[in-house]
Motif scaffolding. Sequence first.
Motif, PDB file in Angstrom:
ATOM      1  N   ASN A 129       0.831  -1.192   0.000  1.00 47.14           N
ATOM      2  CA  ASN A 129       0.000   0.000   0.000  1.00 47.14           C
ATOM      3  C   ASN A 129       0.869   1.246   0.000  1.00 47.14           C
ATOM      4  N   THR A 130       0.225   2.399   0.215  1.00 52.22           N
ATOM      5  CA  THR A 130       0.960   3.662   0.145  1.00 52.22           C
ATOM      6  C   THR A 130       2.010   3.779   1.247  1.00 52.22           C
ATOM      7  N   SER A 131       1.796   3.116   2.372  1.00 56.18           N
ATOM      8  CA  SER A 131       2.765   3.176   3.464  1.00 56.18           C
ATOM      9  C   SER A 131       3.900   2.175   3.308  1.00 56.18           C
ATOM     10  N   GLY A 132       3.852   1.341   2.284  1.00 57.00           N
ATOM     11  CA  GLY A 132       4.901   0.360   2.071  1.00 57.00           C
ATOM     12  C   GLY A 132       4.624  -0.983   2.701  1.00 57.00           C
ATOM     13  N   HIS A 133       3.553  -1.110   3.492  1.00 56.94           N
ATOM     14  CA  HIS A 133       3.200  -2.402   4.067  1.00 56.94           C
ATOM     15  C   HIS A 133       2.710  -3.337   2.969  1.00 56.94           C
ATOM     16  N   GLU A 134       2.954  -4.633   3.148  1.00 58.59           N
ATOM     17  CA  GLU A 134       2.641  -5.615   2.103  1.00 58.59           C
ATOM     18  C   GLU A 134       1.619  -6.615   2.618  1.00 58.59           C
ATOM     19  N   TYR A 135       0.670  -6.975   1.749  1.00 55.51           N
ATOM     20  CA  TYR A 135      -0.480  -7.772   2.133  1.00 55.51           C
ATOM     21  C   TYR A 135      -0.667  -8.931   1.156  1.00 55.51           C
ATOM     22  N   ILE A 136      -1.361  -9.967   1.639  1.00 53.76           N
ATOM     23  CA  ILE A 136      -1.812 -11.075   0.800  1.00 53.76           C
ATOM     24  C   ILE A 136      -3.277 -11.336   1.099  1.00 53.76           C
ATOM     25  N   GLN A 137      -3.865 -12.268   0.388  1.00 52.88           N
ATOM     26  CA  GLN A 137      -5.256 -12.627   0.633  1.00 52.88           C
ATOM     27  C   GLN A 137      -5.390 -13.349   1.978  1.00 52.88           C
ATOM     28  N   PRO A 138      -6.448 -13.086   2.738  1.00 47.43           N
ATOM     29  CA  PRO A 138      -6.654 -13.833   3.992  1.00 47.43           C
ATOM     30  C   PRO A 138      -6.789 -15.336   3.769  1.00 47.43           C
ATOM     31  N   ILE A 139      -7.385 -15.753   2.649  1.00 46.49           N
ATOM     32  CA  ILE A 139      -7.545 -17.181   2.400  1.00 46.49           C
ATOM     33  C   ILE A 139      -6.185 -17.841   2.177  1.00 46.49           C
ATOM     34  N   THR A 140      -5.251 -17.127   1.557  1.00 44.60           N
ATOM     35  CA  THR A 140      -3.892 -17.656   1.384  1.00 44.60           C
ATOM     36  C   THR A 140      -3.193 -17.777   2.720  1.00 44.60           C
ATOM     37  N   ALA A 141      -3.336 -16.753   3.567  1.00 41.04           N
ATOM     38  CA  ALA A 141      -2.727 -16.806   4.896  1.00 41.04           C
ATOM     39  C   ALA A 141      -3.309 -17.949   5.716  1.00 41.04           C
ATOM     40  N   LEU A 142      -4.618 -18.166   5.614  1.00 37.00           N
ATOM     41  CA  LEU A 142      -5.246 -19.269   6.347  1.00 37.00           C
ATOM     42  C   LEU A 142      -4.696 -20.612   5.888  1.00 37.00           C
ATOM     43  N   LEU A 143      -4.517 -20.777   4.591  1.00 33.33           N
ATOM     44  CA  LEU A 143      -3.962 -22.025   4.063  1.00 33.33           C
ATOM     45  C   LEU A 143      -2.535 -22.245   4.558  1.00 33.33           C
ATOM     46  N   LEU A 144      -1.715 -21.210   4.511  1.00 34.21           N
ATOM     47  CA  LEU A 144      -0.329 -21.340   4.950  1.00 34.21           C
ATOM     48  C   LEU A 144      -0.241 -21.679   6.433  1.00 34.21           C
ATOM     49  N   LEU A 145      -1.003 -20.972   7.256  1.00 32.29           N
ATOM     50  CA  LEU A 145      -0.951 -21.211   8.697  1.00 32.29           C
ATOM     51  C   LEU A 145      -1.514 -22.584   9.046  1.00 32.29           C
ATOM     52  N   SER A 146      -2.531 -23.027   8.319  1.00 35.44           N
ATOM     53  CA  SER A 146      -3.115 -24.347   8.592  1.00 35.44           C
ATOM     54  C   SER A 146      -2.115 -25.457   8.290  1.00 35.44           C
ATOM     55  N   ILE A 147      -1.379 -25.321   7.201  1.00 33.06           N
ATOM     56  CA  ILE A 147      -0.392 -26.346   6.856  1.00 33.06           C
ATOM     57  C   ILE A 147       0.754 -26.349   7.863  1.00 33.06           C
ATOM     58  N   GLN A 148       1.205 -25.159   8.255  1.00 29.56           N
ATOM     59  CA  GLN A 148       2.320 -25.089   9.200  1.00 29.56           C
ATOM     60  C   GLN A 148       1.945 -25.602  10.578  1.00 29.56           C
ATOM     61  N   THR A 149       0.677 -25.526  10.928  1.00 26.72           N
ATOM     62  CA  THR A 149       0.274 -25.983  12.252  1.00 26.72           C
ATOM     63  C   THR A 149       0.185 -27.501  12.339  1.00 26.72           C
ATOM     64  N   CYS A 150       0.298 -28.202  11.203  1.00 24.48           N
ATOM     65  CA  CYS A 150       0.217 -29.665  11.192  1.00 24.48           C
ATOM     66  C   CYS A 150       1.548 -30.345  11.481  1.00 24.48           C
ATOM     67  N   VAL A 151       2.628 -29.586  11.552  1.00 24.01           N
ATOM     68  CA  VAL A 151       3.951 -30.183  11.715  1.00 24.01           C
ATOM     69  C   VAL A 151       4.059 -30.818  13.096  1.00 24.01           C
ATOM     70  N   THR A 152       4.769 -31.926  13.161  1.00 24.68           N
ATOM     71  CA  THR A 152       4.998 -32.637  14.425  1.00 24.68           C
ATOM     72  C   THR A 152       6.500 -32.796  14.639  1.00 24.68           C
ATOM     73  N   MET A 153       6.878 -33.159  15.847  1.00 21.88           N
ATOM     74  CA  MET A 153       8.284 -33.279  16.194  1.00 21.88           C
ATOM     75  C   MET A 153       8.936 -34.422  15.416  1.00 21.88           C
ATOM     76  N   PRO A 154      10.088 -34.199  14.802  1.00 26.64           N
ATOM     77  CA  PRO A 154      10.760 -35.266  14.039  1.00 26.64           C
ATOM     78  C   PRO A 154      11.221 -36.404  14.935  1.00 26.64           C
ATOM     79  N   PHE A 155      11.440 -37.557  14.304  1.00 28.93           N
ATOM     80  CA  PHE A 155      11.965 -38.716  15.018  1.00 28.93           C
ATOM     81  C   PHE A 155      13.447 -38.505  15.333  1.00 28.93           C
ATOM     82  N   GLN A 156      13.879 -39.089  16.426  1.00 26.38           N
ATOM     83  CA  GLN A 156      15.278 -38.954  16.820  1.00 26.38           C
ATOM     84  C   GLN A 156      16.202 -39.757  15.920  1.00 26.38           C
ATOM     85  N   SER A 157      15.722 -40.899  15.387  1.00 29.53           N
ATOM     86  CA  SER A 157      16.556 -41.775  14.561  1.00 29.53           C
ATOM     87  C   SER A 157      15.839 -42.058  13.262  1.00 29.53           C
TER      88      SER A 157
END
Length: 655
Positions: free
Chosen positions: A184-212
């Motif tokens: 925008n005019t202030s230089g802040h950058e935006y995306i669609q809320p639906i895109t942000a929801l998709l990204l955050l939903s996928i990232q929240t599915c991550v689980t702790m990796p196995f040790q071996s």
Amino acid sequence: SNTGHLGVASSTSSSKPPQDQDDEYLHPEMMSPMSKKTPMPRRSTPNRNDVAKSLKAVYGPILSTIGLFGTILESAETFIITNEMDDRLLFTVCAASLSSLTIDSSTAVRADTASLASLVQVSAMNLAVAIFRRYPRHRSIITEDLFPLMLKLPTSKRSLRTYLVRKSHGSTEMTNIKHSPYANTSGHEYIQPITALLLLSIQTCVTMPFQSDEDITEEGNADGGAEGSGSDSNQFDGEENKNSKANDTSGLDACAAVCNQFTSQMLQRCSRKGEEGGASEFRPILHNLIDDLLFVRQLPEYPSAEMILFYLSQRLGHDLLRASSMSKSSAQQMEATYLATAMDALGKITSAVASGLLLNRESRFQLPESMSPGQFDPKEEVNRCFCGRGNLDTFMLDCDRCHSWYHGSCVGITKDTVPEVWLCDDCILQTVILEQAKVFARGNGNSRPLTTSDHNHVLRQLLLSHLSKKSHTFLSPQAERAREFWIATWVKELTLSKNISNDVGTFDLRLVRSHVIAQWPYSRLQEHRNSLSKYLSTDGYQRIMTCLVASTELSQNFPRLLGVLLRLVGDGMASIRKLSLKAILQVVNVDPALMAQPSVRKEVSRCFHDEAISVREAAVSLVGDYVLQTPNLATAFHATLLERILDRGVSVRKR
């Protein structure tokens, strides 16, 4: 979002005539015969101030409840995380949260309406993401519910992208995402809320990796030995199985499942024809989604964008190759418009990957090539500030190691905050890499070489420290999920590196893996690691992201993406040949040096003699854009271009 009608109604009713004009607004029974013949009373345009007052009276009480409503949503998020809910109530709450994305925030009535709507949307999105994380059994249903929601989203340019992803810091930032007009005019950058929801939903599915990962490695080696003698499709299936096993051991299997479901369903809807809610509605949605993903792939808070783009590129390439292998009678079953959409999307992704690789080559850090520190004796003091400006009459800092000068505003340091010892980004990285090499190197000796893989391990550690500090300081769950996703991605790469026969660097991968997994729960010990990068500038982190993005699975897959486009240039259908040349043009626009590759030059040269006029025109257009800029191309295609002057196609001769 629907109170605008009430405001207009109240503003219309507020424009009543003054008392001295009662004779024009008498009841019909009280009118004289002459007055009954009088035409309808004149309509006066409502005063602008009256409209503003009326709208303020309507919106004031409603907007005053936004803060309380946000508090309720945050409390509901906490309740869902800590308590088990009934499925019916769960879906009701989730549907209500997702419906907030359809709010069309407008600044025509009140200047702060957009910010208030964003507050509601962010709180509702956090609630939906909490449900997505808490109840894995419902992820498939919630992902399916996103598609009908996409058809209800605002479509105007002003209200399309309202989710803030990066604020402007007022300094010159080195970025290769200039193709996105989302600031925008202030230089802040935006995306669609639906895109942000998709990204955050996928990232929240991550689980702790196995040790071996011993079992995974052995199975991967067994599969790797069997796939070498197969065809290209068998090799692709074998590599896909490797990735699947690596996802299992790294904790990314659930994330990959959501990506797989979303990309397959999205492209299926884009390939439909003649159905309600079909391709004509979803193709522009796919276009906007890819633009958003390419925009945020260089931001450390959204690492899942790279995974979505990778799955999209794989499926788009598969669909295009499948269409090219069909006979003409069966190829008609695939929508021609979808072929154009898929080719344009694949070309856009491939060109973005080429842009990232080119930027990485042009802005490399000066990193040590061996474990030996050597003698560092700077020859002269010069201005090496990344903004490109000269020695301005402003506050500047001198690096205590290389004695290069930088503008204080560019590195985020003022006269009052100058530390006792300050190092530039390159010197910090060189120092940290040498320190980490002493800890993780295999064997002894300071003469062992350091490879790009070793450098990337240290760059990832600096990025994790940055996200850990941000998560701990601002209590940001998004930064915490991004940090966990980066850890899982790092573990996945370490798992796949064990199956590579060539040298993977000096670092002991087993020791690095243990070190990475130990950082999964945030601890006070990480505050020491945070101190290593506390003086890195914004540009330093951006350059770190550029280096890491250039080494991701999508970037490493660039030769295959370009190979798919080159293979489609030789397809039997003229329409596919033309579309593939236009896609290659997108890639070459970003990196003209690709035209010097023998494989690219061979396919383009063959298109000059294609039987279809449209293909020959596309080939002339592709070469013509660069023949004046690159003397080598002018020499290579000079004779061929002269022949096209006598082409039977008028459009080809004009080109």
